[in-house]
Design a protein around this motif. Sequence first.
Motif, mmCIF file in Angstrom:
data_model
loop_
_atom_site.group_PDB
_atom_site.id
_atom_site.type_symbol
_atom_site.label_atom_id
_atom_site.label_comp_id
_atom_site.label_asym_id
_atom_site.label_seq_id
_atom_site.Cartn_x
_atom_site.Cartn_y
_atom_site.Cartn_z
ATOM 1 N N UNK A 438 0.828 -1.207 0.000
ATOM 2 C CA UNK A 438 0.000 0.000 0.000
ATOM 3 C C UNK A 438 0.862 1.256 0.000
ATOM 4 N N UNK A 439 1.991 1.226 0.701
ATOM 5 C CA UNK A 439 2.887 2.383 0.758
ATOM 6 C C UNK A 439 3.496 2.660 -0.614
ATOM 7 N N UNK A 440 3.800 1.601 -1.350
ATOM 8 C CA UNK A 440 4.423 1.749 -2.664
ATOM 9 C C UNK A 440 3.397 2.040 -3.772
ATOM 10 N N UNK A 441 2.122 2.164 -3.390
ATOM 11 C CA UNK A 441 1.069 2.529 -4.344
ATOM 12 C C UNK A 441 0.378 3.824 -3.921
ATOM 13 N N UNK A 447 3.435 9.820 -7.396
ATOM 14 C CA UNK A 447 2.884 10.543 -8.532
ATOM 15 C C UNK A 447 1.578 9.938 -9.009
ATOM 16 N N UNK A 448 0.872 10.692 -9.846
ATOM 17 C CA UNK A 448 -0.428 10.247 -10.338
ATOM 18 C C UNK A 448 -0.323 9.027 -11.236
ATOM 19 N N UNK A 449 0.867 8.756 -11.763
ATOM 20 C CA UNK A 449 1.060 7.557 -12.596
ATOM 21 C C UNK A 449 1.528 6.369 -11.763
ATOM 22 N N UNK A 450 1.162 6.361 -10.483
ATOM 23 C CA UNK A 450 1.651 5.350 -9.542
ATOM 24 C C UNK A 450 1.357 3.924 -10.002
ATOM 25 N N UNK A 451 0.256 3.712 -10.731
ATOM 26 C CA UNK A 451 -0.098 2.360 -11.173
ATOM 27 C C UNK A 451 0.550 1.987 -12.498
ATOM 28 N N UNK A 452 1.287 2.911 -13.094
ATOM 29 C CA UNK A 452 1.960 2.628 -14.364
ATOM 30 C C UNK A 452 3.327 2.014 -14.110
ATOM 31 N N UNK A 457 11.093 6.368 -13.761
ATOM 32 C CA UNK A 457 10.878 7.185 -12.571
ATOM 33 C C UNK A 457 12.088 7.114 -11.629
ATOM 34 N N UNK A 458 12.847 6.024 -11.716
ATOM 35 C CA UNK A 458 14.012 5.857 -10.838
ATOM 36 C C UNK A 458 15.198 6.686 -11.340
#
Length: 515
Positions: A438-441, A447-452, A457-458
Amino acid sequence: MMRFLSFSSLFLALAAFIFYKIALSKLEQRRQKAEAGRRNCAPCLMMPKKDLLGITRFRESLRATRAERGPTYVMEEMNAMGKNVHTVQVRVLDYDLNVTRDPENARACFSAQAADFDIGVHRTESWKPLLGVGIFTSQGEQWRHSRDLVRPQFSKEQVSDLDLAERHTRDLIVKIQPGEDGWTETMQLQPILYNFALDTVTEFLYGYSVHAQNPARRAKLPPAKGMEEPNPDELGANFDNGKRWIEERGAFYKWYWLITSKDFSNRCKEIHKWVDWFVQTRLQRGGSDVKDPEIQIRDGSKRKKFVLIHELAKATQNPLELRNESLSLLFAGRDTVGALLGWCFYHLARHPRVYHKLRNIVLEQFGDSPDSPITFAQLKSCQYMAHVINEVFRIAAVIPLNERVAVRDTTLPRGGGPEGTEPIFIPKGRQVLIATYAMQHRADIWGEDVEDFRPERWEEDRKKVGWEFIPFGKGPRACLGREYSLFSISAAYLGSAYLPPPFPFHLHASMGVIR
């Protein structure tokens, strides 16, 4: 008349016991409230009850665990309370627990206030039939002893055996070679990846690979006097079923003892028989002055072959200790590497752009032949591969929930008050679940693209990672096998990069089969 009196006495005794428990509960609630006030703590938000006793929520959680969607269930229930709710208190049957996806609370549990928390006795007892008392199941001084015994075995030189990884990677690649049309046959890929992990970790730990991928390559077991020879064919299945049983026991928490069966006992017995064989073969050779075997490596030279059980036996001759510590590492190594590789292949099959970018980088850095010489340093320097693995870990969270239990009255820094920003009181014995999935989502962190799935991003804003990303834990109990797991996963992917493009897998419509 006597029967009526007996019934009446039983009823009165039961009523008295219930009254006594209620009175104790009220007194403890009063004590906790006073202690929370003394420590300037605010109340933690309660997750709404679905019935008086919390039975419905317990049943929902259990169903989610059995369906392998427990982490998603936790995240959905917290999201239903509000996207800004990150720490809650939950009533389950007759006890309360806290669930948090706040990085600051994770820091407190694992590092800043680590002395106030430990793993719970119920976890120890749930896992003990399979893993015994070792580095994953012990507390206090016993755990420190286990850590000191195991930690020296995980230096960079010892976990980076490229020749071992290459041999088992070749067996893996043989299993997934594409046909003339450029695609593999329909297959269940996950068992193949778990076999790779099992083959690799058994050789690392015991000097003998179970060769689940290719039993024809299996060598004769080394002799162990007075021992019944184990069956290596069932080792993987025994681990799969043993894991299912301990997850079920863990879901029942303090009632873990209700979940047992003859099947579970038999699975544990067969796994112990296999590990004990190698413990005895080592002990029967003698103490710390035993000469270690040598192996010939790719350049024709010879070097000492690192076998973890041999090194452990130089520090302890206790057969139960050798079994428990090595078995804990076997269990964790197979599960982490096999699961993460499955998610790597899954996401690369779904994202051809990422696959082609990673493949081109691999061929550029390591050469266009699988026989090109590669060093551990080169493997670690491949930044985009590390970013892909990190993104897989973030999306999939192979260890989606972690647990700590307060060993004394203490606090967590966040979760109290209307905004959830004030400290909360954690009484002695309270279980805290750190919901890493849950923390990593969390969109407010990632960001808003968390599920992508976006490894880039890294490169952009994740060069310095804090407590929001802890795939191997942190603090004193951080996973000692981190480098081993990342090395094995990188080596396996490196081998698959030499398969002819395009990536020879399509996801089956069921999402459970990869073609």
